[in-house]
Design a protein around this motif. Structure first.
Motif, mmCIF file in Angstrom:
data_model
loop_
_atom_site.group_PDB
_atom_site.id
_atom_site.type_symbol
_atom_site.label_atom_id
_atom_site.label_comp_id
_atom_site.label_asym_id
_atom_site.label_seq_id
_atom_site.Cartn_x
_atom_site.Cartn_y
_atom_site.Cartn_z
ATOM 1 N N ALA A 1 7.832 0.125 -5.257
ATOM 2 C CA ALA A 1 8.665 0.715 -4.206
ATOM 3 C C ALA A 1 9.206 2.067 -4.665
ATOM 4 C CB ALA A 1 9.801 -0.223 -3.844
ATOM 5 N N HIS A 2 9.074 3.058 -3.815
ATOM 6 C CA HIS A 2 9.533 4.419 -4.110
ATOM 7 C C HIS A 2 11.052 4.442 -4.272
ATOM 8 C CE1 HIS A 2 9.481 8.758 -4.090
ATOM 9 N NE2 HIS A 2 10.346 8.793 -3.102
ATOM 10 N N GLY A 3 11.519 5.043 -5.360
ATOM 11 C CA GLY A 3 12.949 5.178 -5.582
ATOM 12 C C GLY A 3 13.650 3.909 -6.011
ATOM 13 N N GLU A 4 12.889 2.880 -6.368
ATOM 14 C CA GLU A 4 13.456 1.594 -6.789
ATOM 15 C C GLU A 4 13.150 1.375 -8.269
ATOM 16 O OE1 GLU A 4 15.211 -0.766 -5.033
ATOM 17 O OE2 GLU A 4 15.279 0.506 -3.259
ATOM 18 N N PRO A 5 13.869 0.436 -8.911
ATOM 19 C CA PRO A 5 13.595 0.152 -10.325
ATOM 20 C C PRO A 5 12.147 -0.307 -10.543
ATOM 21 C CG PRO A 5 15.610 -0.942 -9.601
ATOM 22 C CD PRO A 5 14.953 -0.376 -8.373
ATOM 23 N N ASP A 6 11.602 -0.005 -11.730
ATOM 24 C CA ASP A 6 10.243 -0.450 -12.060
ATOM 25 C C ASP A 6 10.123 -1.938 -11.809
ATOM 26 O OD1 ASP A 6 9.393 2.043 -12.743
ATOM 27 O OD2 ASP A 6 9.370 1.693 -14.903
ATOM 28 N N GLY A 7 9.025 -2.339 -11.172
ATOM 29 C CA GLY A 7 8.781 -3.742 -10.888
ATOM 30 C C GLY A 7 9.219 -4.163 -9.499
ATOM 31 N N ARG A 8 10.041 -3.364 -8.838
ATOM 32 C CA ARG A 8 10.442 -3.694 -7.460
ATOM 33 C C ARG A 8 9.307 -3.271 -6.547
ATOM 34 N NH1 ARG A 8 15.627 -4.013 -4.221
ATOM 35 N NH2 ARG A 8 14.893 -5.457 -2.629
ATOM 36 N N GLN A 9 8.759 -4.236 -5.835
ATOM 37 C CA GLN A 9 7.582 -3.996 -5.004
ATOM 38 C C GLN A 9 7.964 -3.828 -3.538
ATOM 39 O OE1 GLN A 9 4.025 -4.382 -6.427
ATOM 40 N NE2 GLN A 9 5.434 -3.724 -8.017
ATOM 41 N N VAL A 10 7.204 -2.988 -2.861
ATOM 42 C CA VAL A 10 7.288 -2.919 -1.411
ATOM 43 C C VAL A 10 6.071 -3.655 -0.876
ATOM 44 C CG1 VAL A 10 6.091 -0.683 -1.245
ATOM 45 C CG2 VAL A 10 7.593 -1.424 0.601
ATOM 46 N N ARG A 11 6.284 -4.452 0.161
ATOM 47 C CA ARG A 11 5.208 -5.184 0.842
ATOM 48 C C ARG A 11 5.173 -4.626 2.263
ATOM 49 N NH1 ARG A 11 2.471 -9.709 -0.132
ATOM 50 N NH2 ARG A 11 3.707 -10.045 -2.016
ATOM 51 N N MET A 12 4.230 -3.709 2.497
ATOM 52 C CA MET A 12 4.175 -2.987 3.770
ATOM 53 C C MET A 12 2.987 -3.437 4.612
ATOM 54 S SD MET A 12 4.287 1.124 4.437
ATOM 55 C CE MET A 12 2.788 1.529 3.574
ATOM 56 N N VAL A 13 3.299 -4.039 5.759
ATOM 57 C CA VAL A 13 2.269 -4.423 6.716
ATOM 58 C C VAL A 13 1.995 -3.197 7.579
ATOM 59 C CG1 VAL A 13 1.603 -6.009 8.556
ATOM 60 C CG2 VAL A 13 3.140 -6.789 6.732
ATOM 61 N N VAL A 14 0.735 -2.771 7.602
ATOM 62 C CA VAL A 14 0.357 -1.552 8.319
ATOM 63 C C VAL A 14 -0.406 -1.914 9.587
ATOM 64 C CG1 VAL A 14 -0.888 0.649 8.163
ATOM 65 C CG2 VAL A 14 0.255 -0.304 6.131
ATOM 66 N N PHE A 15 0.038 -1.341 10.691
ATOM 67 C CA PHE A 15 -0.576 -1.577 11.996
ATOM 68 C C PHE A 15 -1.223 -0.293 12.504
ATOM 69 C CE2 PHE A 15 2.799 -4.633 11.581
ATOM 70 C CZ PHE A 15 2.262 -5.802 12.098
ATOM 71 N N ALA A 16 -2.258 -0.446 13.316
ATOM 72 C CA ALA A 16 -2.820 0.662 14.080
ATOM 73 C C ALA A 16 -2.362 0.446 15.514
ATOM 74 C CB ALA A 16 -4.344 0.647 14.009
ATOM 75 N N ALA A 17 -2.196 1.528 16.252
ATOM 76 C CA ALA A 17 -1.780 1.423 17.656
ATOM 77 C C ALA A 17 -1.968 2.757 18.345
ATOM 78 C CB ALA A 17 -0.322 0.996 17.752
ATOM 79 N N GLU A 18 -1.962 2.698 19.665
ATOM 80 C CA GLU A 18 -1.896 3.901 20.490
ATOM 81 C C GLU A 18 -0.448 4.032 20.943
ATOM 82 O OE1 GLU A 18 -4.520 5.930 21.002
ATOM 83 O OE2 GLU A 18 -5.699 4.588 19.730
ATOM 84 N N THR A 19 -0.053 5.265 21.307
ATOM 85 C CA THR A 19 1.309 5.487 21.772
ATOM 86 C C THR A 19 1.313 5.943 23.226
ATOM 87 O OG1 THR A 19 1.342 7.799 21.075
ATOM 88 C CG2 THR A 19 2.051 6.151 19.450
ATOM 89 N N ASP A 20 2.494 5.869 23.831
ATOM 90 C CA ASP A 20 2.636 6.271 25.239
ATOM 91 C C ASP A 20 2.937 7.758 25.401
ATOM 92 O OD1 ASP A 20 5.257 6.486 24.401
ATOM 93 O OD2 ASP A 20 6.092 5.306 26.059
ATOM 94 N N GLY A 21 2.956 8.492 24.305
ATOM 95 C CA GLY A 21 3.259 9.917 24.401
ATOM 96 C C GLY A 21 3.020 10.610 23.078
ATOM 97 N N GLU A 22 3.502 11.836 22.976
ATOM 98 C CA GLU A 22 3.323 12.644 21.777
ATOM 99 C C GLU A 22 4.482 12.403 20.811
ATOM 100 O OE1 GLU A 22 1.374 15.084 19.255
ATOM 101 O OE2 GLU A 22 0.623 14.343 21.164
ATOM 102 N N PRO A 23 4.197 11.958 19.576
ATOM 103 C CA PRO A 23 5.266 11.728 18.612
ATOM 104 C C PRO A 23 6.087 12.996 18.343
ATOM 105 C CG PRO A 23 3.210 10.753 17.846
ATOM 106 C CD PRO A 23 2.877 11.608 19.029
#
Length: 135
Positions: free
Chosen positions: A75-97
């Motif tokens: 995990a960015h900015g966290e102590p060594d060994g602290r993990q981030v578990r990130m579920v990544v999705f794909a999608a379309e949007t209803d407009g321009e980000p």
């Protein structure tokens, strides 16, 4: 001493023209995917939709949301060994980000921008390139 618990997050890989949308937070230079922590009782998909709405002011088109993969890394900015578990999705949007809330800018990036990303973002770029979705 017990290990620190993983940080559960959900993010959206919005892809256009072989580039992926990433954002920068106010006063920071690090690129990250629209997303954030999953709240208690919230699904990862719901968290991804909520965070996308909050950060880039668009709604995900419900029937286009699909889970791509889960990244587990330091995990960015966290102590060594602290993990981030990130579920990544794909999608379309209803407009321009557009930048919203804590986001100052949106960027359409390729793997050439990996040096500006924390470990999870670098891994997402690598995986999407391996899938042939981005350059």
């Amino acid at each position: 001493m017990s290990a620190l618990p993983d940080i559960s997050v959900a993010a959206v890989a919005l892809i256009r023209d072989r580039r992926m949308l990433m954002v920068t937070a106010r006063n920071r230079d690090v690129l990250y995917l629209p997303g954030g922590k999953v709240d208690p009782g919230e699904s990862a998909a719901d968290a991804a939709a909520r965070e996308t709405r909050e950060e880039v002011a668009v709604e995900l088109v419900a029937d286009t949301v699909r889970e791509l993969f889960t990244v587990v890394t330091q995990a960015h900015g966290e102590p060594d060994g602290r993990q981030v578990r990130m579920v990544v999705f794909a999608a379309e949007t209803d407009g321009e980000p557009q930048p919203s809330a804590e986001v100052s800018e949106v960027h359409w990036v390729t793997t050439a921008d990996a040096h500006r990303c924390p470990p999870a973002g670098t891994d997402v770029l690598r995986r999407l390139a391996a899938m042939g979705l981005i350059d």
